[in-house]
Structure formats: C-alpha cells, structure tokens
Design an enzyme around this catalytic site. Structure first.
Site, PDB file in Angstrom:
ATOM      1  CD  GLN A  95     -12.090 -11.007  -0.829  1.00  0.00           C
ATOM      2  OE1 GLN A  95     -12.183 -10.206   0.087  1.00  0.00           O
ATOM      3  NE2 GLN A  95     -11.483 -10.693  -1.967  1.00  0.00           N
ATOM      4  CG  HIS A 157     -12.137  -5.765   0.649  1.00  0.00           C
ATOM      5  ND1 HIS A 157     -11.629  -4.545   0.258  1.00  0.00           N
ATOM      6  CD2 HIS A 157     -11.667  -6.661  -0.254  1.00  0.00           C
ATOM      7  CE1 HIS A 157     -10.891  -4.706  -0.850  1.00  0.00           C
ATOM      8  NE2 HIS A 157     -10.913  -5.995  -1.166  1.00  0.00           N
ATOM      9  CD  GLU A 251      -0.579   0.918   3.146  1.00  0.00           C
ATOM     10  OE1 GLU A 251      -0.818   1.896   2.411  1.00  0.00           O
ATOM     11  OE2 GLU A 251      -0.986   0.845   4.344  1.00  0.00           O
ATOM     12  CE1 TYR A 261      -0.334   2.848  10.850  1.00  0.00           C
ATOM     13  CE2 TYR A 261      -2.406   2.919  12.057  1.00  0.00           C
ATOM     14  CZ  TYR A 261      -1.028   2.811  12.042  1.00  0.00           C
ATOM     15  OH  TYR A 261      -0.340   2.670  13.222  1.00  0.00           O
ATOM     16  CE1 TYR A 272      -7.231  -5.314  -7.565  1.00  0.00           C
ATOM     17  CE2 TYR A 272      -9.319  -4.473  -6.741  1.00  0.00           C
ATOM     18  CZ  TYR A 272      -8.128  -5.145  -6.519  1.00  0.00           C
ATOM     19  OH  TYR A 272      -7.833  -5.625  -5.279  1.00  0.00           O
TER      20      TYR A 272
END
Length: 379
Positions: A95, A157, A251, A261, A272
């Site tokens: 990523q 991430h 979200e 949050y 997972y």
C-alpha cells in the site's frame, strides 16, 4: 484521444437509507432524486496509469495525477507526460507509494503544491509530506515538511490524504500501520491520527494539544485506523473524513479538533480472522461516526457534490469505493436519515478517487496497473 465508454452493462443500484448516528451533519441542499445512467456520459481522458491515486486541477486546465508506484504525471488534453522530474524518493511497496497531490489555496501566486508519500524502507517507513513548485516537467524547491513518527516496519495503512482549511493550514491523515493499532490511542505517536500543520510545516499555535507536553503538538484528532479522505464542504466549511474499517466498520466522521474517534477501543468491525477487536461499538470519550458500513465498501477518495453540471448531487457525499467498485452517493434527508445510491457500477472497476472539476464535471481514478482517468459529464 478521449474515448467514450460503452453504455452496455450499465446498471443502477440502490441501497437502503441509514439513520444518522450523531447530530450536526450538514444537510443536502436539494431533495433527493436518483441519478440514472441516462443522466451522464463517461469518457476516458487517459489510461495506462500505474494505480493512479490522486488528481489535482491546475489553473490552466491541465491535470496532475499521482501514481502509487512513485510517478507524478501531467495530463494535457488527454496526453500523458513522462514522469515529472524531482519527485522525492518514494517507498513503493504494497500500500506504500506516492499518495495525494494538493495545490496551495494561493497556488496562483505562490505556485506551491503538496505531496504525501511513503518514505523509508522495509524496516523503517512512514508517511511523509513535501512541498514543491512545478516548472515545465520538473519539481523545483522541493522541501520535506513533515515525517510521521515513529517509523514502522509494515508497508500498509499510511493514510496520506490531505486538505487545506480556510485559514491555509493543512490536515494530513496518517494510518495506524496495521500492526500498531494501539498507538492510535497513544498521543506520543502520530500513527492513527490526523495532524494539522501550517503551510510551511510548522505547528499552528492553536492546535488542540499545543499546551500538553505529553501529546505531539501536530496532532489534531486521533483514534483513526486508516483515513482515506478529508474533505471541506465548499459552502459550510464542515470537515468530513472517511476511513477503512477491518472486516466491516468503514466510517464517515464529522471532524473536529481534539476528538478521539475511537479506534481500536470502539469499532463496528471485526478482525479479518473473525475475532472481535473490541467488545465496544460505543465507548466514553470517543466520537461515534456519522455513518458506518458493514460489509465494508473500502472507501477511498471523497468529494461533496456542487456545481451546475449535476444539481441533483448538490451537498451529497460522493465516496469512491475500492471493494464495492462504485462511487457511493450519500444524501442526507430533511428527517436526518440517509439515502444511499451506488453510482458507476457499470464500470466494474475499483475506484480510488472522485473529484469535482471547476466546470462541475466529475473525475474518477480507477485503481489498477492499467488505471484510467475518467470524466463524467451530463448527458
């Protein structure tokens, strides 16, 4: 050459409305009406891009597009440039890569553009922010403004989305690094936070934790998993962000400074493996999302509908979705319920970003090794 995309296989998918989960969401400016495939035409502007991630509109009508593999491209009337020279070294793995490109609000006079990207190597990498100016097909005056701390050894991430606020400060989203999710609740770490910086990378004097020596001064909000969008409403100034949940629990949040949050203490998603991450969907001191999705749609870039091209979308949230292969439209009704609609599913493509051009048309980036820039115009 710009190529119209066939209307064959076009279909329209409706999703049931959801109840708003916290007060204060901005209402849409028009009554809901569905957008049908007969209402628009999709045209390919450019192709053969390597996982395009973000797009910015230059004042002269050209486009800047980042490729996750580390290239910045200029698209001019459908022609794709050679890679722009001077882009900082990017850690492109899994990523990781080159993420967002955003123009300074006063770009017309100062020429600054901002890039977020993964920096480092397998054992130590982080989300980094740099700014530069574009001259010809090269970046000049490249300056690193911020690097998230601590570094991590996971190529996932990163967050990476950015947005300028009306005071010309900049928000930058930073993911939790996946294996480091607990750090999203540790304010001596940038992981799992959104940071706020001045346009030169310095720390604003009114950041929410500026007087707390136990909190990194750049932190603006925390308790995030992997934020994939930050948008500022063009009319109201309200700030929205979305983020990936694990297995479910994606979200959309209304963003405010100093707020926790919840991740990973409170979440609507599971691991997972199927194991519970937390027994709590609500937890004291944490903010509930405006909306969450289970199963996951894998939200990505986001825009707020505005402009004359598609008046039916005025004020609606438009969320690019990777797993769902669509743009998820969210319309807030007068009774504070939400009506959702799946758009552009006929493409069958993972959609990484959605942007609204100065003329009100929509631009989509598809996420693949043969990624495309698509333009959506009224029929």
């Amino acid at each position: 050459m710009n190529k119209p995309i066939s209307r064959r296989r076009r279909r329209l998918s409706m999703v049931a409305g959801f109840v708003v989960f916290c007060a204060g969401v901005e209402q849409s400016f028009a009554a809901y009406e569905p957008l049908t495939p007969d209402d628009y035409t999709i045209t390919e502007i450019a192709g053969s891009l390597d996982h395009p991630w973000s797009l910015a509109f230059l004042p002269d009508g050209r486009l800047l597009v980042t490729e996750r593999s580390g290239q910045l491209r200029i698209i001019d009337k459908g022609a794709v440039s050679e890679p722009v020279a001077g882009v900082p070294d990017v850690f492109a793995k899994s990523q990781g890569g080159l993420f967002d490109v955003v123009l300074h609000p006063e770009h017309d006079t100062n020429g600054w553009l901002y890039l977020s990207y993964a920096y480092g190597h397998d054992e130590a990498n982080a989300t980094r922010l740099a700014r530069a100016r574009l001259e010809g097909n090269a970046l000049v005056d490249v300056t690193v403004l911020f690097t998230a701390s601590p570094s991590k050894d996971t190529p996932v991430h990163y967050g990476g989305r950015m947005a300028f606020l009306p005071d010309n400060t900049l928000l930058l989203a930073i993911g939790d690094g996946f294996d480091y999710r607990e750090q999203a609740q540790r304010n001596d770490s940038h992981l799992g936070t959104i940071v706020r910086l001045n346009d030169d990378g310095s720390v604003p004097a009114d950041n929410p934790f500026i007087d707390d020596e136990n909190v990194l001064p750049e932190i603006w909000s925390y308790g995030h998993r992997n934020p994939q969008a930050i948008v500022v409403h063009p009319d109201t100034g309200a700030i929205l962000s979305n983020e990936h949940g694990p297995a479910g629990g994606d979200e959309v949040n209304k963003m405010e400074p100093g707020i926790n949050y919840g991740w990973p203490v409170a979440t609507y998603g599971d691991d997972y493996s199927g194991a519970a991450i937390s027994p709590f969907t609500h937890y004291p001191g944490t903010q509930q999302p405006l909306l969450h999705w289970t199963p996951s749609i894998a939200p990505a870039g986001m825009a707020i509908g505005h402009g004359e091209a598609f008046p039916a979308l005025e004020g609606d949230w438009l969320v690019a979705a990777l797993k769902a292969r669509e743009v998820r439209r969210v319309h807030v009704n007068d009774d504070q319920t939400m009506t959702q609609q799946s758009l552009f599913t006929e493409l069958g493509m993972r959609i990484r970003d959605v942007r609204i051009a100065p003329d009100g048309s929509l631009y989509l980036l598809t996420d693949s090794s043969n990624g495309k820039v698509l333009r959506v115009t009224p029929e």
